[in-house]
Design a protein around this motif. Structure first.
Motif, PDB file in Angstrom:
ATOM      1  N   TRP A 254       0.835  -1.191   0.000  1.00 43.64           N
ATOM      2  CA  TRP A 254       0.000   0.000   0.000  1.00 43.64           C
ATOM      3  C   TRP A 254       0.875   1.248   0.000  1.00 43.64           C
ATOM      4  O   TRP A 254       1.945   1.266   0.591  1.00 43.64           O
ATOM      5  CB  TRP A 254      -0.920   0.026   1.232  1.00 43.64           C
ATOM      6  CG  TRP A 254      -1.617  -1.271   1.406  1.00 43.64           C
ATOM      7  CD1 TRP A 254      -1.320  -2.245   2.310  1.00 43.64           C
ATOM      8  CD2 TRP A 254      -2.679  -1.790   0.622  1.00 43.64           C
ATOM      9  NE1 TRP A 254      -2.139  -3.324   2.129  1.00 43.64           N
ATOM     10  CE2 TRP A 254      -2.989  -3.074   1.101  1.00 43.64           C
ATOM     11  CE3 TRP A 254      -3.407  -1.294  -0.450  1.00 43.64           C
ATOM     12  CZ2 TRP A 254      -3.996  -3.864   0.558  1.00 43.64           C
ATOM     13  CZ3 TRP A 254      -4.408  -2.088  -0.988  1.00 43.64           C
ATOM     14  CH2 TRP A 254      -4.689  -3.348  -0.491  1.00 43.64           C
ATOM     15  N   LEU A 255       0.385   2.302  -0.654  1.00 43.18           N
ATOM     16  CA  LEU A 255       1.109   3.567  -0.717  1.00 43.18           C
ATOM     17  C   LEU A 255       0.172   4.714  -0.371  1.00 43.18           C
ATOM     18  O   LEU A 255      -1.019   4.659  -0.675  1.00 43.18           O
ATOM     19  CB  LEU A 255       1.654   3.814  -2.126  1.00 43.18           C
ATOM     20  CG  LEU A 255       2.709   2.862  -2.646  1.00 43.18           C
ATOM     21  CD1 LEU A 255       2.930   3.097  -4.137  1.00 43.18           C
ATOM     22  CD2 LEU A 255       4.003   3.053  -1.892  1.00 43.18           C
ATOM     23  N   ILE A 256       0.742   5.739   0.232  1.00 43.15           N
ATOM     24  CA  ILE A 256       0.021   6.996   0.430  1.00 43.15           C
ATOM     25  C   ILE A 256       0.794   8.057  -0.336  1.00 43.15           C
ATOM     26  O   ILE A 256       2.004   8.203  -0.174  1.00 43.15           O
ATOM     27  CB  ILE A 256      -0.114   7.350   1.920  1.00 43.15           C
ATOM     28  CG1 ILE A 256      -1.132   6.393   2.547  1.00 43.15           C
ATOM     29  CG2 ILE A 256      -0.499   8.803   2.098  1.00 43.15           C
ATOM     30  CD1 ILE A 256      -1.596   6.759   3.918  1.00 43.15           C
ATOM     31  N   GLU A 257       0.059   8.766  -1.184  1.00 40.13           N
ATOM     32  CA  GLU A 257       0.657   9.828  -1.991  1.00 40.13           C
ATOM     33  C   GLU A 257       0.456  11.166  -1.283  1.00 40.13           C
ATOM     34  O   GLU A 257      -0.656  11.510  -0.891  1.00 40.13           O
ATOM     35  CB  GLU A 257      -0.009   9.864  -3.366  1.00 40.13           C
ATOM     36  CG  GLU A 257       0.537  10.920  -4.274  1.00 40.13           C
ATOM     37  CD  GLU A 257      -0.161  10.949  -5.613  1.00 40.13           C
ATOM     38  OE1 GLU A 257       0.215  11.802  -6.434  1.00 40.13           O
ATOM     39  OE2 GLU A 257      -1.078  10.148  -5.853  1.00 40.13           O
TER      40      GLU A 257
ATOM     41  N   LYS B   8       4.241  18.056   0.492  1.00 32.43           N
ATOM     42  CA  LYS B   8       4.446  16.870   1.328  1.00 32.43           C
ATOM     43  C   LYS B   8       3.835  17.013   2.725  1.00 32.43           C
ATOM     44  O   LYS B   8       4.219  16.333   3.653  1.00 32.43           O
ATOM     45  CB  LYS B   8       5.923  16.502   1.420  1.00 32.43           C
ATOM     46  CG  LYS B   8       6.493  16.121   0.070  1.00 32.43           C
ATOM     47  CD  LYS B   8       7.896  15.623   0.182  1.00 32.43           C
ATOM     48  CE  LYS B   8       8.385  15.235  -1.198  1.00 32.43           C
ATOM     49  NZ  LYS B   8       9.713  14.717  -1.206  1.00 32.43           N
ATOM     50  N   THR B   9       2.873  17.928   2.868  1.00 28.91           N
ATOM     51  CA  THR B   9       2.206  18.089   4.152  1.00 28.91           C
ATOM     52  C   THR B   9       0.779  17.566   4.130  1.00 28.91           C
ATOM     53  O   THR B   9       0.195  17.332   5.177  1.00 28.91           O
ATOM     54  CB  THR B   9       2.183  19.573   4.578  1.00 28.91           C
ATOM     55  OG1 THR B   9       1.527  20.328   3.548  1.00 28.91           O
ATOM     56  CG2 THR B   9       3.589  20.102   4.803  1.00 28.91           C
ATOM     57  N   THR B  10       0.220  17.388   2.946  1.00 26.62           N
ATOM     58  CA  THR B  10      -1.135  16.866   2.826  1.00 26.62           C
ATOM     59  C   THR B  10      -1.108  15.502   2.163  1.00 26.62           C
ATOM     60  O   THR B  10      -0.197  15.184   1.402  1.00 26.62           O
ATOM     61  CB  THR B  10      -2.028  17.804   1.985  1.00 26.62           C
ATOM     62  OG1 THR B  10      -1.432  17.958   0.696  1.00 26.62           O
ATOM     63  CG2 THR B  10      -2.182  19.158   2.639  1.00 26.62           C
TER      64      THR B  10
ATOM     65  N   ARG C  12       6.836  11.262  -3.993  1.00 30.91           N
ATOM     66  CA  ARG C  12       5.862  11.772  -3.034  1.00 30.91           C
ATOM     67  C   ARG C  12       5.096  10.661  -2.335  1.00 30.91           C
ATOM     68  O   ARG C  12       4.242  10.938  -1.511  1.00 30.91           O
ATOM     69  CB  ARG C  12       4.882  12.696  -3.731  1.00 30.91           C
ATOM     70  CG  ARG C  12       5.551  13.914  -4.322  1.00 30.91           C
ATOM     71  CD  ARG C  12       4.590  14.871  -4.932  1.00 30.91           C
ATOM     72  NE  ARG C  12       3.467  14.205  -5.570  1.00 30.91           N
ATOM     73  CZ  ARG C  12       2.578  14.819  -6.314  1.00 30.91           C
ATOM     74  NH1 ARG C  12       2.664  16.100  -6.515  1.00 30.91           N
ATOM     75  NH2 ARG C  12       1.592  14.164  -6.863  1.00 30.91           N
ATOM     76  N   CYS C  13       5.381   9.413  -2.641  1.00 31.28           N
ATOM     77  CA  CYS C  13       4.662   8.293  -2.044  1.00 31.28           C
ATOM     78  C   CYS C  13       5.469   7.650  -0.929  1.00 31.28           C
ATOM     79  O   CYS C  13       6.688   7.533  -1.025  1.00 31.28           O
ATOM     80  CB  CYS C  13       4.339   7.240  -3.098  1.00 31.28           C
ATOM     81  SG  CYS C  13       3.082   7.795  -4.237  1.00 31.28           S
ATOM     82  N   ILE C  14       4.744   7.216   0.094  1.00 30.71           N
ATOM     83  CA  ILE C  14       5.381   6.495   1.188  1.00 30.71           C
ATOM     84  C   ILE C  14       4.679   5.153   1.360  1.00 30.71           C
ATOM     85  O   ILE C  14       3.478   5.040   1.149  1.00 30.71           O
ATOM     86  CB  ILE C  14       5.350   7.302   2.505  1.00 30.71           C
ATOM     87  CG1 ILE C  14       3.928   7.698   2.868  1.00 30.71           C
ATOM     88  CG2 ILE C  14       6.238   8.521   2.419  1.00 30.71           C
ATOM     89  CD1 ILE C  14       3.793   8.300   4.245  1.00 30.71           C
TER      90      ILE C  14
END
Length: 68
Positions: A8-11, A16-18, A35-37
């Motif tokens: 799974w990734l969160i963009e 990089k604050t939202t 920009r993904c973690i």
């Protein structure tokens, strides 16, 4: 050998604050985005519960069984 993609990734946004979207790890729209973690399944579900949009291409909400 290439490492397997994260599950799974969160963009994140440009600043990089939202948080912009939740993705399945192999989503082609963000494969090379810095920009993904990588996140756990629980973190991806939590983001969806907090109204973070699911990617319309890879549909992580469907993969997680999340019904809004």
């Amino acid at each position: 050998m290439r490492p397997s993609p994260p599950e799974w990734l969160i963009e994140r946004g440009l600043q990089k604050t939202t948080i912009v979207a939740v993705h399945v790890g192999g989503c082609w729209t963000v494969r090379k985005s810095s920009r993904c973690i990588e996140v756990s399944q629980a973190q991806a579900l939590h983001a969806l519960r907090q109204q973070v949009p699911a990617c319309t291409r890879c549909r992580p909400d469907s993969a997680l069984g999340f019904l809004a």
